[in-house]
Every structure is written in C-alpha cells, then in structure tokens.
Write an enzyme that holds these catalytic residues in place. Structure first.
Site, mmCIF file in Angstrom:
data_model
loop_
_atom_site.group_PDB
_atom_site.id
_atom_site.type_symbol
_atom_site.label_atom_id
_atom_site.label_comp_id
_atom_site.label_asym_id
_atom_site.label_seq_id
_atom_site.Cartn_x
_atom_site.Cartn_y
_atom_site.Cartn_z
ATOM 1 N N LEU A 38 0.852 -1.184 0.000
ATOM 2 C CA LEU A 38 0.000 0.000 0.000
ATOM 3 C C LEU A 38 0.891 1.238 0.000
ATOM 4 O O LEU A 38 1.884 1.292 0.721
ATOM 5 C CB LEU A 38 -0.902 0.030 1.240
ATOM 6 C CG LEU A 38 -2.302 -0.573 1.133
ATOM 7 C CD1 LEU A 38 -3.014 -0.455 2.479
ATOM 8 C CD2 LEU A 38 -3.131 0.086 0.044
ATOM 9 N N ASP A 39 0.523 2.251 -0.794
ATOM 10 C CA ASP A 39 1.266 3.509 -0.791
ATOM 11 C C ASP A 39 1.231 4.138 0.598
ATOM 12 O O ASP A 39 0.274 3.934 1.356
ATOM 13 C CB ASP A 39 0.666 4.487 -1.804
ATOM 14 C CG ASP A 39 0.872 4.034 -3.239
ATOM 15 O OD1 ASP A 39 1.850 3.309 -3.485
ATOM 16 O OD2 ASP A 39 0.060 4.424 -4.102
ATOM 17 N N PRO A 40 2.243 4.927 0.963
ATOM 18 C CA PRO A 40 2.264 5.544 2.299
ATOM 19 C C PRO A 40 1.013 6.343 2.629
ATOM 20 O O PRO A 40 0.520 6.295 3.771
ATOM 21 C CB PRO A 40 3.501 6.456 2.239
ATOM 22 C CG PRO A 40 4.398 5.777 1.252
ATOM 23 C CD PRO A 40 3.489 5.178 0.210
ATOM 24 N N ARG A 175 -4.249 4.662 -8.661
ATOM 25 C CA ARG A 175 -3.734 5.963 -9.107
ATOM 26 C C ARG A 175 -3.761 6.070 -10.623
ATOM 27 O O ARG A 175 -4.032 7.137 -11.188
ATOM 28 C CB ARG A 175 -2.300 6.164 -8.604
ATOM 29 C CG ARG A 175 -2.200 6.538 -7.136
ATOM 30 C CD ARG A 175 -0.755 6.812 -6.761
ATOM 31 N NE ARG A 175 0.053 5.603 -6.688
ATOM 32 C CZ ARG A 175 1.319 5.519 -7.056
ATOM 33 N NH1 ARG A 175 1.932 6.567 -7.572
ATOM 34 N NH2 ARG A 175 1.986 4.400 -6.923
#
Length: 301
Positions: A38-40, A175
């Site tokens: 997961l992205d930050p 995204r």
C-alpha cells in the site's frame, strides 16, 4: 502461537515496510512479511504474515477492493496529491453522466501503464527511484482486470471529486485509473485518497489498528489468524496417515484416487486428524497426474 496472519489496518503516513518493522518489534518476531504493498498515503487492509506463514503469502487470494476519491481538473507527477502539480484547470461544468460514460472503459480486462512513482522494477531498478533521479522512463502497458467499479458519491465544483468502490485483480493501480480517467475526460485527474477495504480475503471491518494490536499484545490476548483460515479459498485434500507421512517427506503422490479429475491448481493438505500440513499442486499430466508438495507447513519433526 505466532505462525499465522494479521489483518492490519494500515495508518496513513507509513510505508508497508514500516508496518512490517513495527509488527516485528511488537511481536518480537523476526519472520514477518506483507501481502500487497500500500502507498504511504493510503490506509486500510495490509495482510501481514507471521513466522512460517510468510511462506504462504503466494497462495493467498489475489483480488482486492478499494474506496477511492478521485479529484478531476488536476494532474500530478505521482498521480496522487503527494506529487507536484503538472496541470490545474477549473471544470465547473463537468457532470456525473459524462463521468459515468467515461468510466465504462475501465471495467473488465484493460491495458494500464503503472505510475512512474511505483515499486515496479525496470532494468533492475524501482520506478520511483528512476523517477526521483529524473530519468526518462518508458513503461509498457500491461493487462489488469477491474471486476466492478461503482460510483459512491459525486461532489461537483471547480475541481469535482468522485468517490468510487473498485474491486480488481492483482497489479491494478488505482492511481493509474484516476490519471487515465482524467485523460479520457481531457480534464486531468489524480487520486485524492485511497482506502483498501479488502485484500487476500481479509476485510477492513475485521482489521486491527496498531493501537488495538499493542493492547492485545500487552494483555496477552493476541492470536494470529490460523494459516489455513486465510487459505479457505483453496480446495481441501485429507490424507490418511501413511500418505500424509510420505507427502511431508516431499514425495509425489498419485492423484487419481485422492482428488477429483476436474480439480486443478493448489490444494490445502490435512492429515486425517485435521492437522494442516501445507500446500500441494496437482500436475497437468492427464494420464498420470501427481500431487506435488509446494509448501510443507508441518514437516516431519
């Protein structure tokens, strides 16, 4: 006690690697891994494997689900609000029906170019490292699958925002969906927020925050999810004691009398008393199929 899975509710601002490191410290356990980065900035379900269960990550379900908020009229270097703004234009006249029409092209098997700032490797280097170094990047598109895409909310305005529920297969970048939707609409688009609601069969409603995990560890009440519980999507094979012994030694077993002819892929293996032994795979040989040990979770002691 620590061989199993943790359904972690990842907070914003931490990388998946940060989460693994913190779990390792909390549980005083060396062997910890995660399934599905997961992205930050993203929050939600981050499957964590503990102890011997790290060897089972590859056998977990691969489908995922998200709640995403997309901001239209803006494009950024990272395809989310963490990046630098590349373009910004007010689009107060954009309506939901136009957006819904554009969304139809994002369902099913689609071609998707991953974001430049992502963990995918190109020529042995991560894309985000190449992007930060200012390198020219040519990333090929690849097929991904979006099972469903539902509009949850629409907020009109100069920079309208769209909230979506997305169910998808592995490798899908939300995204990139936000970016590509903006390109189809010719408005620009970027991801404003992301929550993963399901991953590897684990759901957000059943996840643990770090605060809850710390409390359970302190009280001695933490119990990981049983390894085979997280593998409930796989068919079951129960072996009698003699065959279970041979399988645990790594021997291949004739499949004809043990599994149905139509059975394919991975299976969960148990011995007659109900003990989970590991993962096996049926070979593709139609005449003499074999059961090949893939991961022996409980070897001969």
């Amino acid at each position: 006690m620590t061989d199993g899975f943790l359904n972690l509710s990842k907070p914003a601002g931490m990388t998946s690697h940060d989460c693994v490191a913190k779990v390792r410290r909390l549980l005083r356990l060396k062997r910890v891994g995660h399934g599905g980065t997961l992205d930050p900035a993203a929050t939600g379900v981050l499957p964590i494997a503990l102890g011997k269960a790290t060897r089972l990550l590859q056998f977990l379900r691969q489908d995922k689900a998200y709640r995403a908020r997309v901001r239209l009229g803006v494009s950024t270097t990272t395809d989310d609000l963490e990046g630098e703004i590349l373009s910004s234009q007010a689009i107060p006249d954009l309506d939901l029906e136009t957006v819904k029409t554009a969304l139809q092209s994002f369902q099913g098997v689609i071609q998707q170019v991953p974001p430049n700032y992502s963990a995918i490797q190109v020529q042995g280097k991560r894309l985000y490292d190449l992007a930060r170094a200012g390198a020219e990047i040519a990333v090929e598109s690849r097929p991904v699958e979006v099972f469903s895409l539902t509009v949850l909310n629409w907020r009109p305005g100069d920079f309208p925002e769209l909230e979506l529920a997305i169910a998808c297969g592995p490798g899908t970048y939300i995204r990139a969906i936000a970016r590509d939707l903006g390109q189809v609409l010719q408005t620009g688009g970027t991801l404003a927020s992301l929550i993963r609601t399901e991953s590897c069969g684990l759901t957000l409603n059943d996840s643990l925050t770090f605060e809850a995990l710390e409390a359970q560890v302190r009280l001695g009440t933490f119990h990981p999810i049983a390894p085979d519980q997280a593998l409930a999507h796989l068919p079951v094979l129960t072996l009698p004691a003699d065959l279970a012994q041979r399988w645990r030694y790594g021997q291949r077993l004739p499949a004809q009398e043990l599994v149905d002819r139509k059975t394919q892929g991975w299976l969960r293996v148990y011995e007659a008393e109900g003990k989970f032994l590991g993962i096996t795979q049926k070979s593709d040989d139609l005449e003499n199929p074999l059961l090949i040990p893939q991961m022996v979770f409980e070897p001969i002691s």
